[in-house]
Each structure stands twice: as C-alpha cells, then as structure tokens.
Write a protein that holds these residues in place. Structure first.
Motif, PDB file in Angstrom:
ATOM      1  N   LYS A 128       0.848  -1.189   0.000  1.00 49.89           N
ATOM      2  CA  LYS A 128       0.000   0.000   0.000  1.00 49.89           C
ATOM      3  C   LYS A 128       0.883   1.239   0.000  1.00 49.89           C
ATOM      4  CE  LYS A 128      -3.541  -2.168   2.869  1.00 49.89           C
ATOM      5  NZ  LYS A 128      -4.164  -2.158   4.214  1.00 49.89           N
ATOM      6  N   LYS A 129       0.351   2.371  -0.403  1.00 50.49           N
ATOM      7  CA  LYS A 129       1.094   3.625  -0.316  1.00 50.49           C
ATOM      8  C   LYS A 129       1.474   3.850   1.150  1.00 50.49           C
ATOM      9  CE  LYS A 129       1.147   8.423  -1.351  1.00 50.49           C
ATOM     10  NZ  LYS A 129       0.679   9.547  -2.044  1.00 50.49           N
ATOM     11  N   GLY A 130       2.731   4.144   1.379  1.00 49.44           N
ATOM     12  CA  GLY A 130       3.223   4.310   2.748  1.00 49.44           C
ATOM     13  C   GLY A 130       3.666   3.008   3.387  1.00 49.44           C
ATOM     14  N   GLY A 131       3.429   1.878   2.689  1.00 51.70           N
ATOM     15  CA  GLY A 131       3.850   0.582   3.203  1.00 51.70           C
ATOM     16  C   GLY A 131       5.363   0.430   3.154  1.00 51.70           C
ATOM     17  N   CYS A 132       5.874  -0.494   3.938  1.00 51.26           N
ATOM     18  CA  CYS A 132       7.322  -0.659   4.068  1.00 51.26           C
ATOM     19  C   CYS A 132       7.783  -2.064   3.693  1.00 51.26           C
ATOM     20  CB  CYS A 132       7.749  -0.420   5.513  1.00 51.26           C
ATOM     21  SG  CYS A 132       7.505   1.254   6.074  1.00 51.26           S
TER      22      CYS A 132
END
Length: 120
Positions: A58-62
């Motif tokens: 996801k966007k912002g996922g690491c």
C-alpha cells in the motif's frame, strides 16, 4: 510461527501461501509491510522481486530486508549449490531506490547483520 503450535490461527490471522517473489500471487496495494528475512540471497531476479513487492505494498507501506551476511568477501559460509548472492548494504539500498522505494535506510547490527528499510 509453527503451524502445530498455532493451528487455531491458520486461515484466520495466519495464511500460508507459496509463491515466487518475482510473480507474487496478490493484488496491488494489499500489504502494509513485507519482510524478506534471509531470503534475498536466493532471488534469481532481485530487481523483479523488489518491483513486485512495491506493487503489492500500500502507499506508505514498508519493506524490511534483513540479512545476516552483508559482505561477500568476509563470508565463511559453506558453498551453496544453485543461485546465491550476498548483497552489500549499499547495493540493496540502490536496488530499492531503483524499484521506486523512498526513505531507504540501512541499519547495522552486530557483525554483518543488516536491516534495509524502504517506503512505497
């Protein structure tokens, strides 16, 4: 997590699925975190694997890549048959940046232990 010790969690909170990192069996933007613990050594196409991980995050996922070996010239491990490559921290950092991860950071532990983190 052992399936015998945690079988009540299987298919509820814990899901096991075999796959190829270069062709992950998941839809886009599914996960908040992907870890690769002692596995990148065995990826025949690390570029494709990192691109796939970027796709499923996801966007912002690491992503967090954790390796015990990070200096190919200082490894005394026995020879392993098949594909095997040890990446230096700077190589993993560059590969993550090329796969469009941002805020890539390398954390050094004891000896050759490293954790390389990037954000989608």
């Amino acid at each position: 997590m052992s399936s015998l010790n945690n079988k009540e969690e299987l298919n509820k909170r814990v899901f096991l699925k075999e796959g190829d990192v270069a062709q992950l069996p998941y839809e886009d933007n599914k996960f908040d975190l992907v870890t690769a613990v002692e596995t990148v050594y065995f990826w025949p196409d690390i570029t494709k694997g990192l691109e796939e991980i970027h796709r499923v995050l996801k966007k912002g996922g690491c992503i967090n890549i954790i390796c015990e070996g990070s200096d190919p010239e200082a490894i005394d491990w026995p020879k392993i048959d098949g594909f095997f490559k040890i990446y230096r921290p700077s190589e993993l950092q560059e590969l993550l940046l090329e796969a469009h991860f941002k805020d890539v950071a390398v954390h050094h532990g004891q000896g050759q232990y490293i954790s390389v983190v990037g954000v989608k």
